[in-house]
Scaffold this motif. Structure first.
Motif, PDB file in Angstrom:
ATOM      1  N   LEU A  29       0.678  -1.189  -0.025  1.00 25.05           N
ATOM      2  CA  LEU A  29      -0.177  -0.378  -0.137  1.00 25.05           C
ATOM      3  C   LEU A  29       0.363   1.332  -0.088  1.00 25.05           C
ATOM      4  N   ARG A  30       1.838   1.315   0.963  1.00 23.44           N
ATOM      5  CA  ARG A  30       2.990   2.935   0.683  1.00 23.44           C
ATOM      6  C   ARG A  30       4.079   2.886  -0.473  1.00 23.44           C
ATOM      7  N   CYS A  31       4.352   1.436  -1.026  1.00 22.87           N
ATOM      8  CA  CYS A  31       5.250   1.948  -1.942  1.00 22.87           C
ATOM      9  C   CYS A  31       4.815   1.321  -3.289  1.00 22.87           C
ATOM     10  N   LEU A  32       3.629   0.850  -3.959  1.00 17.44           N
ATOM     11  CA  LEU A  32       3.327   0.171  -4.638  1.00 17.44           C
ATOM     12  C   LEU A  32       1.464   1.600  -5.367  1.00 17.44           C
ATOM     13  N   ASN A  33       0.595   1.447  -4.527  1.00 18.96           N
ATOM     14  CA  ASN A  33      -0.769   2.289  -3.945  1.00 18.96           C
ATOM     15  C   ASN A  33      -0.042   3.677  -4.163  1.00 18.96           C
ATOM     16  N   ALA A  34       0.893   4.022  -3.004  1.00 15.85           N
ATOM     17  CA  ALA A  34       1.381   5.427  -2.844  1.00 15.85           C
ATOM     18  C   ALA A  34       1.944   6.246  -3.778  1.00 15.85           C
ATOM     19  N   GLY A  35       2.541   4.862  -4.410  1.00 13.18           N
ATOM     20  CA  GLY A  35       3.292   5.314  -5.991  1.00 13.18           C
ATOM     21  C   GLY A  35       3.074   5.740  -6.662  1.00 13.18           C
ATOM     22  N   HIS A  36       1.494   5.125  -6.906  1.00 16.69           N
ATOM     23  CA  HIS A  36       0.959   5.056  -8.239  1.00 16.69           C
ATOM     24  C   HIS A  36      -0.368   6.612  -7.396  1.00 16.69           C
ATOM     25  N   HIS A  44       9.482   3.545   6.663  1.00 15.40           N
ATOM     26  CA  HIS A  44       8.468   3.913   7.295  1.00 15.40           C
ATOM     27  C   HIS A  44       7.692   2.723   6.796  1.00 15.40           C
ATOM     28  N   VAL A  45       8.712   1.576   6.027  1.00 15.39           N
ATOM     29  CA  VAL A  45       8.643   0.025   5.926  1.00 15.39           C
ATOM     30  C   VAL A  45       9.405  -0.474   6.239  1.00 15.39           C
ATOM     31  N   HIS A  46       8.294  -1.800   7.078  1.00 14.85           N
ATOM     32  CA  HIS A  46       9.745  -2.847   7.112  1.00 14.85           C
ATOM     33  C   HIS A  46       9.823  -4.282   6.149  1.00 14.85           C
ATOM     34  N   ALA A  47      10.460  -4.668   5.687  1.00  9.86           N
ATOM     35  CA  ALA A  47      11.065  -5.334   5.036  1.00  9.86           C
ATOM     36  C   ALA A  47       9.577  -6.475   5.392  1.00  9.86           C
ATOM     37  N   VAL A  48       9.516  -7.780   4.550  1.00  5.79           N
ATOM     38  CA  VAL A  48       8.979  -9.053   4.606  1.00  5.79           C
ATOM     39  C   VAL A  48       9.692 -10.281   4.046  1.00  5.79           C
ATOM     40  N   PRO A  49       9.850 -11.140   4.549  1.00  5.60           N
ATOM     41  CA  PRO A  49      10.575 -12.640   3.932  1.00  5.60           C
ATOM     42  C   PRO A  49      10.627 -12.391   2.433  1.00  5.60           C
ATOM     43  N   GLY A  50      12.189 -12.136   1.977  1.00  2.20           N
ATOM     44  CA  GLY A  50      12.126 -12.309   0.738  1.00  2.20           C
ATOM     45  C   GLY A  50      12.759 -10.965  -0.108  1.00  2.20           C
ATOM     46  N   MET A  51      12.360  -9.771   0.812  1.00  2.00           N
ATOM     47  CA  MET A  51      11.645  -8.272  -0.368  1.00  2.00           C
ATOM     48  C   MET A  51      12.847  -7.427   1.362  1.00  2.00           C
ATOM     49  N   VAL A  65       1.266   7.928   5.621  1.00  2.00           N
ATOM     50  CA  VAL A  65       2.720   7.575   6.224  1.00  2.00           C
ATOM     51  C   VAL A  65       3.311   9.358   6.266  1.00  2.00           C
ATOM     52  N   ILE A  66       2.417  10.705   5.704  1.00  3.83           N
ATOM     53  CA  ILE A  66       3.044  11.878   6.600  1.00  3.83           C
ATOM     54  C   ILE A  66       2.744  11.497   7.971  1.00  3.83           C
ATOM     55  N   ARG A  67       1.378  10.936   8.416  1.00  3.15           N
ATOM     56  CA  ARG A  67       1.557  11.236   9.850  1.00  3.15           C
ATOM     57  C   ARG A  67       3.274  10.423  10.321  1.00  3.15           C
ATOM     58  N   ASP A  68       3.152   9.070   9.799  1.00  2.89           N
ATOM     59  CA  ASP A  68       4.552   8.495  10.825  1.00  2.89           C
ATOM     60  C   ASP A  68       5.286   9.442  10.771  1.00  2.89           C
ATOM     61  N   ALA A  69       5.752   9.420   9.297  1.00  5.85           N
ATOM     62  CA  ALA A  69       6.766  10.827   9.302  1.00  5.85           C
ATOM     63  C   ALA A  69       6.897  11.965  10.084  1.00  5.85           C
ATOM     64  N   LEU A  70       5.954  12.401  10.295  1.00 13.20           N
ATOM     65  CA  LEU A  70       6.200  13.525  11.385  1.00 13.20           C
ATOM     66  C   LEU A  70       6.170  13.610  12.366  1.00 13.20           C
ATOM     67  N   ALA A  71       6.198  12.346  13.048  1.00 15.13           N
ATOM     68  CA  ALA A  71       5.597  11.353  14.620  1.00 15.13           C
ATOM     69  C   ALA A  71       6.711  11.052  14.523  1.00 15.13           C
ATOM     70  N   ALA A  72       7.594  10.952  13.692  1.00 12.08           N
ATOM     71  CA  ALA A  72       9.114  10.466  14.143  1.00 12.08           C
ATOM     72  C   ALA A  72      10.143  11.365  13.440  1.00 12.08           C
ATOM     73  N   TYR A  75      -8.418  15.280   5.137  1.00  9.51           N
ATOM     74  CA  TYR A  75      -7.126  15.903   6.587  1.00  9.51           C
ATOM     75  C   TYR A  75      -7.305  15.685   7.739  1.00  9.51           C
ATOM     76  N   GLY A  76      -8.076  16.010   8.513  1.00 12.70           N
ATOM     77  CA  GLY A  76      -8.339  16.152   9.456  1.00 12.70           C
ATOM     78  C   GLY A  76      -7.098  16.769  10.729  1.00 12.70           C
ATOM     79  N   ASP A  77      -6.475  16.238  11.529  1.00 14.28           N
ATOM     80  CA  ASP A  77      -5.914  16.791  11.999  1.00 14.28           C
ATOM     81  C   ASP A  77      -4.402  17.286  11.350  1.00 14.28           C
ATOM     82  N   LEU A  78      -3.953  16.711  10.545  1.00 16.04           N
ATOM     83  CA  LEU A  78      -3.048  17.592   9.727  1.00 16.04           C
ATOM     84  C   LEU A  78      -3.311  18.788   9.417  1.00 16.04           C
ATOM     85  N   ALA A  79      -4.624  19.312   8.813  1.00 20.50           N
ATOM     86  CA  ALA A  79      -4.758  20.798   8.475  1.00 20.50           C
ATOM     87  C   ALA A  79      -4.182  21.286   9.243  1.00 20.50           C
TER      88      ALA A  79
END
Length: 390
Positions: free
Chosen positions: A191-198, A237-244, A284-291, A350-354
């Motif tokens: 979702l974060r790499c492919l769907n967000a990438g689109h 903000h993405v973890h590896a999975v087996p083999g990738m 991802v924006i929320r995770d990045a802001l938190a980090a 956007y909720g609280d991001l605004a």
């Protein structure tokens, strides 16, 4: 078989009530799960109010599933597995929230029975399927296939499923599916790499009049923008999975997006941004802001969406309505030309991001720059780390 679509969904309810049915799978699109802007169940939505008041003649797929489960409980036919195939993080959990939440509005005992006996496996499905258009119709004809609605897809496919089926399941692992008790890492990566990438590339492509996703990847400015946002702002903000690893996955999807044999239109990928951006980009924006990590490029993604929703390309041609909420989006986009923050005032998105100063400042600078110098120059400035805008 095919079940006719009728008001009240009686044929569908009857089919799902049959004891032989063990799994009910559905794809209703990311925005179809009746969630509020904070992700809770939206009990106030007109469809949910209707189905709560008319549980025997529901309007929604979820109401029909509940009616069938009521019939099965009363007939002692047992539960079925409710299996979402939509592009949502924790899609099974969200489906449970919708089904149980809706059932509770009219029958608390049934809601408790569903919650206790049905299973809602989380899953990740990955295969790019372009919308059927003239080129797909021509391909079918060239192959000698008489088909007015051919479906084409890329040669990559992946299905990762949480192994949680209350009434049994086919041996899908024998045909390549991955059954696991921890699907979330796979979901997040896709979702974060492919769907967000689109979404990273589609709005820029629409503004610039690039018709296809592989065409976007051939555009040097869009391609560089895609890689920088993915590798510097999403991958951390993405973890590896087996083999990738996340980095290897970004390389894989870049090759898939660039496949010239898959004529995936920019318009299709940009469709329904009001569901896709909250589902794929904003988490991802929320995770990045938190980090405390950069959201510079992700803010630019949102600015490009806002610019696209004005409804015109840089060559002056019209972008036809491309979202169920197009009128509201276009009004906000036009207001944002003079006051960029107007776009972020859409609290249902956007909720609280605004109210986050870091994100709001970056977004406003990007949208102003797009309107001042154009999309290509803005993408180039981001990739070049222009200190005036970073």
């Amino acid at each position: 078989d095919f079940v006719p679509v009728q008001e009240g969904n009686a044929p569908l309810i009857a089919a799902m009530s049959q004891p032989a049915i063990r799994i009910v799978a559905l794809t209703v699109t990311e925005g179809g799960y009746y969630q509020t802007g904070t992700g809770d169940f939206d009990a106030a939505h007109a469809d949910m109010v209707h189905d709560a008041a008319n549980p025997d003649t529901p309007r929604s797929a979820f109401g029909a599933m509940i009616a069938a489960l009521r019939a099965r409980r009363d007939a002692d036919a047992g539960p079925f597995t409710c299996q979402s195939c939509d592009n949502l993080q924790g899609n099974g959990d969200i489906l449970r929230q919708t089904i149980v939440g809706l059932a509770r509005l009219s029958d608390a005992a049934l809601a408790d029975w569903i919650d206790a006996h049905c299973t809602f496996p989380n899953a990740m499905v990955d295969c790019i399927v372009p919308a059927t258009g003239p080129s797909e119709l021509a391909l079918a004809r060239d192959l000698g296939v008489a088909d007015n609605v051919p479906v084409t897809h890329e040669n990559f496919r992946q299905w990762v499923i949480e192994d949680a089926f209350c009434a049994g399941r086919p041996a899908w692992e024998k045909v390549g599916a991955t059954l696991t008790n921890d699907v979330h890492a796979y979901e997040a990566m896709k979702l974060r790499c492919l769907n967000a990438g689109h979404q990273i590339i589609a709005n820029a492509g629409e503004i610039l009049g690039v018709e296809t996703i592989n065409g976007c990847m051939e555009n040097a400015a869009i391609n560089a923008f895609f890689h920088k946002v993915e590798l510097t702002e999403i991958v951390p903000h993405v973890h590896a999975v087996p083999g990738m690893t996340p980095e290897a996955y970004v390389d894989l999807i870049a090759r898939r997006f660039a496949n010239p044999q898959i004529r995936d239109t920019t318009r299709r990928v940009a469709f329904d941004g009001s569901s896709r951006h909250p589902g794929f980009i904003l988490p991802v924006i929320r995770d990045a802001l938190a980090a405390g990590t950069s959201v510079c490029g992700l803010a630019l993604v949102e600015a490009l969406w806002a610019r696209m929703c004005e409804g015109t390309r840089e060559d002056g041609s019209e972008i036809a309505p491309n979202d169920p909420s197009w009128d509201a989006l276009q009004a906000a986009a036009k207001a944002a030309k003079t006051r960029p923050e107007s776009w972020l005032d859409q609290t249902r998105i956007y909720g609280d991001l605004a109210r986050d100063a870091v994100f709001v400042t970056a977004f406003s600078r990007w949208l102003s720059l797009i309107n001042e110098v154009g999309t290509t120059a803005t993408l180039t400035a981001y990739v070049a780390n222009d200190p005036q805008i970073d």
